[in-house]
Write a protein that holds these residues in place. Structure first.
Motif, PDB file in Angstrom:
ATOM      1  N   THR A  40      -5.283   6.457  -1.694  1.00 24.06           N
ATOM      2  CA  THR A  40      -4.646   5.257  -1.154  1.00 24.06           C
ATOM      3  C   THR A  40      -4.608   4.198  -2.240  1.00 24.06           C
ATOM      4  OG1 THR A  40      -5.455   5.742   1.072  1.00 24.06           O
ATOM      5  CG2 THR A  40      -4.731   3.485   0.632  1.00 24.06           C
ATOM      6  N   THR A 100      -3.697   0.321  -3.110  1.00 25.89           N
ATOM      7  CA  THR A 100      -3.478  -1.005  -2.519  1.00 25.89           C
ATOM      8  C   THR A 100      -3.441  -2.032  -3.638  1.00 25.89           C
ATOM      9  OG1 THR A 100      -4.655  -0.366  -0.507  1.00 25.89           O
ATOM     10  CG2 THR A 100      -4.306  -2.721  -0.882  1.00 25.89           C
ATOM     11  N   THR A 150       0.841  -1.203   0.000  1.00 21.83           N
ATOM     12  CA  THR A 150       0.000   0.000   0.000  1.00 21.83           C
ATOM     13  C   THR A 150       0.870   1.245   0.000  1.00 21.83           C
ATOM     14  OG1 THR A 150      -1.791  -1.114   1.181  1.00 21.83           O
ATOM     15  CG2 THR A 150      -1.769   1.281   1.286  1.00 21.83           C
ATOM     16  N   THR A 210       0.273   5.836  -0.197  1.00 20.10           N
ATOM     17  CA  THR A 210      -0.666   6.955  -0.256  1.00 20.10           C
ATOM     18  C   THR A 210       0.036   8.175  -0.833  1.00 20.10           C
ATOM     19  OG1 THR A 210      -0.125   7.716   1.986  1.00 20.10           O
ATOM     20  CG2 THR A 210      -1.939   6.136   1.768  1.00 20.10           C
TER      21      THR A 210
END
Length: 461
Positions: free
Chosen positions: A116, A118, A45, A47
């Protein structure tokens, strides 16, 4: 309130001031974090934060933030793709979430949006791509607004995987060859790998039937990355010289910046009548006290200026001009193949210059082989009209000669007429005798009007 003339001057002055100072402001949105380029491991992940704002004097605005597919235009520009049409196997659209999809911007303030990313554990190798599309929302009630939009590319490298850098040239096309116009080679290329690459280069080589190299050309490195699954075009204009009738080959390569050839393809094209290249840009400095002749390096174009043609020193330039940018021909005439531009003078010459041009086989074909229909003409922008000039034809030397006091865009015209003819959408007329109103004249007029307004006001005081 003063006499009628003074009132008239004041009215004109205030109208000018209104045009200068009461223009409608154009809102603009600015931002930071307008691109994401990063590496994320499968299952990982990351951001990134985007910030948007408008100027202190702008109107409040509602902004939509959406995650879209990553499309690309033929000129390599980035284009958002609606989710319903996002079928690219390397799309990252579904891997990205936003903490806010609608924001309200107030003058002089900023709002932040956090994305975000992922990646699934089975994401696969190479890269994944999406666009975050930020645009203004129309005001309530359906009122028209000036649209503001920002395209934020998201380029993700799937770390710990092996990228595949491959590509395929789908087509190499040599456009229609027209004498006096550049040879244009268009290469259509598709990224068939799983990873993007920047700074791609397209290199072309033109050879004859004996494989002698006649010309080469190369694009500047592309600033925009070529995204997997997308197709782009490269356009090269190799500096081809005269091409006699015959068959030729153009070889096109698309390379990465490190020299790796992604693909190569050859295409054969035919020249059915002798091709001559566009005029080479050249200049001459003229003074009032001397004569001068501006001649193209190949001798096909010349403009002879007599002594006293100029009122002051000037640099006059002969330039190529794109045929597809020419204004439409008059209804009773047709455009030939040859066109060019003469610049360097905002007004008219004090004495006529002599213009001599070598006409091409394409010009003659357009005239049906009748040299008497070949005329030199210039475009008068002030009158929105082509001015067709009396032209002397020398079939032995294949030249056209005329005299003029007008520097402008020129073309060989196919016509039986020797008077000016208007382009479509304007009233037919004769040869123009005045040049377009220059910016200098407009500025001087504004200054004079302002002075007259001030004087009229002082008189009233």
């Amino acid at each position: 309130m003063g006499d009628p003339d003074t009132r008239k001057v004041m009215k004109i002055g205030f109208l000018i001031l209104a045009m200068l100072f009461f223009s409608v402001p154009v809102p603009a949105m600015s931002g930071t974090g307008t691109k994401y380029v990063g590496s994320i491991a499968p299952g990982g992940t990351d951001t990134f934060r985007m910030s948007f704002g408008i100027g202190p004097n702008e109107d409040p605005s509602d902004i939509s933030v959406q995650v879209m597919g990553f499309g690309q235009s033929m000129d390599t520009g980035f284009v958002p793709v609606d989710p319903a049409n996002d079928t690219n196997p390397y799309s990252a659209r579904t891997f990205i979430s936003l903490d806010n999809t609608t924001i309200h911007l107030k003058p002089g303030m900023t709002q932040q949006v956090t994305a975000t990313i992922t990646l699934p554990k089975n994401v696969g190798p190479g890269g994944r791509y999406a666009i975050i599309y930020v645009h203004s929302i129309p005001a309530a009630g359906g009122q028209a607004t000036i649209a503001t939009a920002v395209v934020i590319p998201v380029l993700i490298t799937v770390s710990e995987t092996q990228p595949s850098l491959t590509g395929s040239i789908e087509n190499v096309n040599v456009g229609d060859l027209t004498a006096g116009q550049p040879v244009i080679v268009t290469t259509t290329f598709r990224n068939t790998g799983n990873y993007h690459y920047r700074y791609t280069i397209n290199s072309v080589t033109v050879t004859d039937s004996n494989k002698n190299i006649l010309a080469t050309g190369t694009t500047q490195p592309s600033e925009n990355s070529v995204i997997p699954g997308n197709t782009v075009q490269y356009i090269v204009q190799p500096e081809v010289k005269n091409l006699p009738e015959g068959t030729y080959t153009v070889d096109s390569k698309v390379l990465r910046e490190n020299g790796q050839v992604l693909d190569e393809k050859a295409s054969i094209f035919s020249v059915k009548s002798n091709y001559v290249p566009p005029v080479t840009e050249s200049s001459i400095t003229l003074t009032p006290g001397s004569a001068g002749t501006l001649t193209s390096p190949d001798g096909r174009y010349s403009i002879s200026f007599p002594q006293g043609a100029m009122l002051g020193d000037a640099v006059v330039t002969l330039k190529p001009y794109s045929h597809d940018k020419l204004p439409s021909a008059p209804t009773d005439a047709g455009l030939g193949a040859t066109c060019f531009e003469i610049t360097g003078l905002s007004g008219l010459l004090s004495k006529d210059a002599t213009v001599t041009v070598t006409y091409s086989a394409d010009d003659l074909t357009g005239a049906g082989g009748d040299t008497s229909k070949l005329k030199l003409s210039y475009y008068d922008a002030a009158q929105n009209a082509w001015v067709i000039l009396p032209t002397q034809v020398d079939a032995g030397k294949t030249t056209l000669t005329t005299t003029t006091n007008h520097l402008s865009v020129w073309a060989v015209m196919i016509s039986s007429s020797t008077t000016g003819s208007a382009t479509s959408g304007s009233t037919p007329g004769t040869a123009a005798t005045q040049s377009p109103l220059s910016l200098t004249v407009i500025i001087i007029s504004l200054i004079i009007a302002g002075i007259m307004v001030k004087r009229s006001i002082r008189k009233q005081e």
